[in-house]
Design a protein around this motif. Structure first.
Motif, PDB file in Angstrom:
ATOM      1  N   LEU A 197       0.859  -1.189   0.000  1.00 33.62           N
ATOM      2  CA  LEU A 197       0.000   0.000   0.000  1.00 33.62           C
ATOM      3  C   LEU A 197       0.895   1.238   0.000  1.00 33.62           C
ATOM      4  CD1 LEU A 197      -2.681  -0.954   2.700  1.00 33.62           C
ATOM      5  CD2 LEU A 197      -2.763  -1.360   0.227  1.00 33.62           C
ATOM      6  N   PHE A 198       0.418   2.298  -0.594  1.00 35.57           N
ATOM      7  CA  PHE A 198       1.182   3.550  -0.610  1.00 35.57           C
ATOM      8  C   PHE A 198       0.931   4.291   0.696  1.00 35.57           C
ATOM      9  CE2 PHE A 198       1.058   2.417  -5.020  1.00 35.57           C
ATOM     10  CZ  PHE A 198       2.272   2.857  -5.514  1.00 35.57           C
ATOM     11  N   VAL A 199       2.026   4.630   1.359  1.00 36.85           N
ATOM     12  CA  VAL A 199       1.923   5.248   2.692  1.00 36.85           C
ATOM     13  C   VAL A 199       1.850   6.763   2.562  1.00 36.85           C
ATOM     14  CG1 VAL A 199       3.076   3.340   3.836  1.00 36.85           C
ATOM     15  CG2 VAL A 199       4.451   5.211   2.944  1.00 36.85           C
ATOM     16  N   LEU A 200       1.012   7.351   3.409  1.00 34.88           N
ATOM     17  CA  LEU A 200       0.829   8.806   3.384  1.00 34.88           C
ATOM     18  C   LEU A 200       0.624   9.290   4.811  1.00 34.88           C
ATOM     19  CD1 LEU A 200       0.579  11.309   1.538  1.00 34.88           C
ATOM     20  CD2 LEU A 200      -1.894  10.905   1.498  1.00 34.88           C
ATOM     21  N   SER A 201       1.677   9.889   5.360  1.00 34.27           N
ATOM     22  CA  SER A 201       1.588  10.448   6.703  1.00 34.27           C
ATOM     23  C   SER A 201       0.914  11.818   6.621  1.00 34.27           C
ATOM     24  CB  SER A 201       2.991  10.583   7.303  1.00 34.27           C
ATOM     25  OG  SER A 201       2.924  11.186   8.578  1.00 34.27           O
ATOM     26  N   VAL A 202      -0.122  12.021   7.449  1.00 36.84           N
ATOM     27  CA  VAL A 202      -0.874  13.277   7.398  1.00 36.84           C
ATOM     28  C   VAL A 202      -1.147  13.792   8.799  1.00 36.84           C
ATOM     29  CG1 VAL A 202      -1.978  12.703   5.195  1.00 36.84           C
ATOM     30  CG2 VAL A 202      -3.116  12.081   7.333  1.00 36.84           C
ATOM     31  N   PRO A 232      -3.766   2.758  -3.866  1.00 35.63           N
ATOM     32  CA  PRO A 232      -4.249   2.278  -2.555  1.00 35.63           C
ATOM     33  C   PRO A 232      -3.447   2.947  -1.430  1.00 35.63           C
ATOM     34  CG  PRO A 232      -2.870   0.601  -3.605  1.00 35.63           C
ATOM     35  CD  PRO A 232      -3.021   1.716  -4.598  1.00 35.63           C
ATOM     36  N   TYR A 233      -4.088   3.830  -0.694  1.00 37.64           N
ATOM     37  CA  TYR A 233      -3.399   4.609   0.342  1.00 37.64           C
ATOM     38  C   TYR A 233      -3.742   4.101   1.732  1.00 37.64           C
ATOM     39  CZ  TYR A 233      -2.168   8.239  -3.051  1.00 37.64           C
ATOM     40  OH  TYR A 233      -1.649   8.920  -4.114  1.00 37.64           O
ATOM     41  N   VAL A 234      -2.723   4.113   2.599  1.00 36.98           N
ATOM     42  CA  VAL A 234      -2.933   3.956   4.029  1.00 36.98           C
ATOM     43  C   VAL A 234      -2.426   5.237   4.689  1.00 36.98           C
ATOM     44  CG1 VAL A 234      -0.740   2.651   4.210  1.00 36.98           C
ATOM     45  CG2 VAL A 234      -2.382   2.628   6.109  1.00 36.98           C
ATOM     46  N   LEU A 235      -3.336   5.944   5.363  1.00 37.33           N
ATOM     47  CA  LEU A 235      -3.016   7.218   6.003  1.00 37.33           C
ATOM     48  C   LEU A 235      -2.771   6.989   7.488  1.00 37.33           C
ATOM     49  CD1 LEU A 235      -4.610   7.953   3.342  1.00 37.33           C
ATOM     50  CD2 LEU A 235      -5.413   9.990   4.534  1.00 37.33           C
TER      51      LEU A 235
END
Length: 797
Positions: free
Chosen positions: A520-525, A610-613
């Protein structure tokens, strides 16, 4: 000959309006086609200035991990630097490790640059950039050495010699500013290069793997890239783990092909597109054809008005070859006049291109047109022949004689059949261009509507910030939100419209065998990222306030990620989840707390990933600040004071979100503006032809109009009679143009994953606009003829 020249000049001056329209219409076609050809020539010339461009290749690898294929323009494999020792075909290998968004400090001069790279000592042997000062073998030999470009030297040091002086820089993952010493100054990279350099530094530790670097190979003479590619599997077998050998697919791309044929992940700069080059070659051809057809039509009309003069010349014993020569001279005068006028148009349009399109049409000045002199000669020859063709055809058909010429010509003019095919072609091309303009505009509008923030000019974006800046995030945010002019503040791992490329596998006890090890593509927010951009939740809740003491994470997945994991939105909530990461004590694992609707974090040219935030402040590389729209300037001034107080060594440099999207979609914006401009010009050229053709046809039917009026014909009936031919020609053109335009635009839209619809109204509006302009041009003169006193008309005849 003197008498002939006098006759030629008299003929041109007697038909001043026709001559002016002839010259102007052709000049517009010349200017547009030459401008496009200059641009095309520039696009095709990228990196060809390198002496060994035919031997320089960029090495890349396509990887396949758990079914996810990725092809980066950079290489991370540490064994790449060992290749020259194992491959006798390789003469040189150069690595370019980008600092990416680099903070630079030259004394009090602070700014960012995306053109800073660490590289090997043999860089200048491959890229052949000349040094103004310093020696190629020595300038990058020692750690913490740097070479700056001529532009940077001039910007930061003026006329002072910068060699020996120091500056500081900080990349994305530098904990603090690092001091470098300038050992040389290099020439600026040519504009037609796929990669540009502001600063080159030595590797701090050359023996260590550089990380993600662009890798270029200079192959020995007579070596084909297949020789290297065929030997790579055996090499990889010796240096790579057995479990990872099969995921590598190596590629060698010729450096001169990168600009137009490469669209890999993490390209050094935004590349061109060969499809766009072909598109504009077609547009140049269309405009030129429209201009030449118009030029032919106008000269044919003009020939009919000069038939008495030609009859007299023949009666006086003039031979056909002299009549043809006279026509050629007249045509040549018009063509040369058009060429001169087109150069004036081009000179004026250069400033227009800078302000309207955002690029310099002639970076080397108008003299750059000399590079396309063969095309100029082609234009002169073809245009001269086109202008002389009506006379030549009449001579060949033996239609120019005292008894026949006038009668047959007038009948031909009355029927107007001789212009039908050519006018239909012009209408057809104009409709196609208009459809293209509308579709490209609609796609541009669709792109911006799908982007996060929707082109907001109130959001400041501070992208790719370094460690030291990220450490100050909380302090800066808290102070900023105390200002009533700062409406909101958030952060994310990547900037909107950027490249989200960091993918990691996840583990969960709730996954079945078919969905394990899915990356999954990681996205820290930041906590409020979803509300900042009004991103709705499908189910679950938003992030709670981040707690740095907590050993665990909350996760929010997008809809595409759920499909990868095989979960429904309701099943996902409460599922345990952990991101696999090589560095310890970063991810502890946690639960899925929400599902967000799919959104475009990157561009609409790519499928939604596919993102995991999650919340990890150490990965807050991008700050986003929303200001009060009514007091934006003051809000920026206030925020700048906070920034400079907290980060005195770092430049205060931002982009507005709307401007950033315009940069991301720069090619689409330019295409939209150009297609609209060319459509308007094509219609303008057609109107010039319509004006003259209509004038002639009405003049030839003056007696008929007078007789019809005497016999009770209404003005509407006369207008319908005079416009009927043009409406019929337009009808044929519309039937032909619609399928052609649909096929062309359907193919163009294939460049986008998410695109606008090719609706019926696009074709209807395009046809209506062309028809409306046509009827307006024709009716202006038809109305004058239809409302004239019939007695005057009959007396005229």
């Amino acid at each position: 000959m003197i008498l002939n020249l006098k006759l030629i000049i008299r003929n041109l001056l007697n038909g001043k309006v026709q001559t002016l329209l002839n010259i102007t219409g052709l000049a517009i076609g010349f200017a547009c086609s030459m401008a496009i050809i200059v641009w095309v020539q520039n696009e095709l010339s990228y990196d060809k200035h390198l002496p060994d461009s035919d031997r320089i290749y960029r090495l890349t690898f396509e990887t396949n991990t758990s079914g996810m294929r990725m092809h980066f323009a950079r290489c991370w494999e540490p064994w790449v630097s060992q290749m020259p020792a194992s491959f006798p075909q390789i003469e040189q290998l150069v690595r370019l490790d980008p600092y990416r968004h680099t903070a630079l400090k030259f004394g009090e001069n602070k700014f960012y640059s995306d053109r800073v790279f660490a590289t090997d000592t043999n860089f200048f042997k491959v890229f052949n950039i000349k040094l103004i000062s310093g020696e190629e073998e020595l300038v990058l030999k020692e750690p913490y050495s740097a070479v700056i470009s001529e532009s940077i030297a001039r910007r930061c040091f003026g006329n002072t010699d910068p060699v020996g002086k120091s500056f500081q820089l900080s990349g994305e993952y530098y904990e603090k500013m690092v001091l470098f010493t300038i050992k040389g100054v290099m020439k600026d990279t040519p504009a037609n290069s796929h990669i540009h350099f502001d600063i080159l530094t030595s590797f701090v530790k050359p023996q260590d793997p550089p990380g993600w670097a662009y890798v270029y190979l200079l192959l020995k003479k007579q070596t084909k890239p297949d020789h290297v590619l065929n030997a790579l599997p055996a090499f990889i077998k010796n240096v790579e783990k057995a479990s990872e050998r099969m995921i590598f697919t190596p590629y060698l791309q010729k450096i001169t092909d990168i600009h137009l044929y490469s669209n890999k992940d993490r390209e050094a700069e935004q590349n061109g597109n060969v499809t766009i080059v072909y598109l504009f070659i077609i547009i140049a051809t269309v405009l030129l054809v429209v201009s030449l057809v118009n030029f032919y039509n106008l000269n044919k009309v003009r020939l009919l008005t000069l038939h008495k003069s030609i009859d007299i010349q023949r009666a006086m014993g003039s031979e056909n070859k002299y009549i043809i020569l006279q026509s050629v001279i007249e045509s040549t005068i018009c063509v040369f006049s058009s060429l001169v006028l087109s150069l004036i148009f081009l000179d004026l349009s250069d400033q227009f291109a800078v302000s309207f399109l955002g690029f310099n049409l002639f970076p080397e000045g108008i003299g750059g047109l000399f590079n396309i002199w063969p095309f100029g000669i082609f234009l002169l020859i073809v245009s001269t022949i086109t202008g002389s063709l009506p006379t030549i055809l009449n001579i060949l058909n033996r239609s120019i004689n005292i008894q026949v010429f006038g009668k047959d010509s007038i009948q031909s003019a009355n029927k107007a059949s001789s212009y039908g095919i050519l006018m239909t072609i012009q209408f057809c091309l104009a409709i196609i261009l208009m459809v293209s303009a509308i579709v490209i505009f609609q796609q541009k509008k669709f792109i911006f509507s799908q982007s996060l923030g929707k082109m907001s000019s109130d959001i400041m974006v501070f992208k790719r910030q370094g460690w030291e800046i990220r450490a100050k995030y909380t302090a800066i945010r808290d102070q900023a939100l105390q200002d009533p002019l700062i409406k909101n503040f958030t952060a994310s791992m990547e900037e909107p419209g950027g490249e989200t490329m960091d993918a990691m596998t996840v583990e969960s006890s709730g996954l079945d065998e078919n969905h394990k090890d899915k990356p999954l593509f990681v996205l820290s927010v930041e906590d409020n990222f979803l509300s900042f951009f009004d991103l709705p939740l499908v189910t679950g809740r938003n992030f709670s306030k981040f707690n740095a003491e907590r050993k665990g994470e909350d996760y929010i997945l997008n809809e595409t990620a759920l499909k990868e994991l095989g979960w429904t939105p309701q099943e996902a909530i409460g599922k345990p989840l952990k991101i696999r990461f090589d560095v310890p004590d970063i991810f502890y694992g946690g639960t899925v707390v929400g599902v967000v609707k799919d959104f475009n974090m990157t561009t609409v040219k790519q499928k939604i990933k596919p993102y995991v935030l999650f919340q990890k402040p150490i990965f807050y590389l991008c700050f986003l600040v929303q200001t009060d729209s009514a007091n934006r300037k003051q809000a920026i001034i206030n925020f700048k004071k906070i920034w400079e107080r907290e980060l005195p060594d770092y430049p205060f440099q931002y982009e507005l979100l709307g401007d950033m999207y315009k940069t991301t979609y720069k090619k689409e914006v330019i295409q939209s503006k150009l297609s609209l401009s060319f459509s308007i010009l094509a219609i303008l050229i057609i109107c010039m032809g319509l004006f003259t053709v209509t004038s002639l046809l009405i003049t030839r039917r003056t007696r008929e109009i007078g007789i019809r009026k005497v016999n009770g014909a209404r003005i509407f009936d006369l207008l319908l009679m005079l416009n009927s031919d043009f409406i019929r020609w337009f009808g044929f053109a519309f039937i032909i143009a619609c399928p052609v335009a649909w096929i062309a635009m359907h193919k163009w839209l294939q460049n986008f994953t998410y695109k606008t619809d090719l609706s019926w109204w696009v074709f209807a509006v395009s046809g209506f606009v062309v028809l409306l302009v046509t009827l307006f041009t024709v009716t202006l003169q038809s109305w004058q003829a239809a409302t004239r006193n019939p007695v005057e008309a009959l007396r005229y005849e």
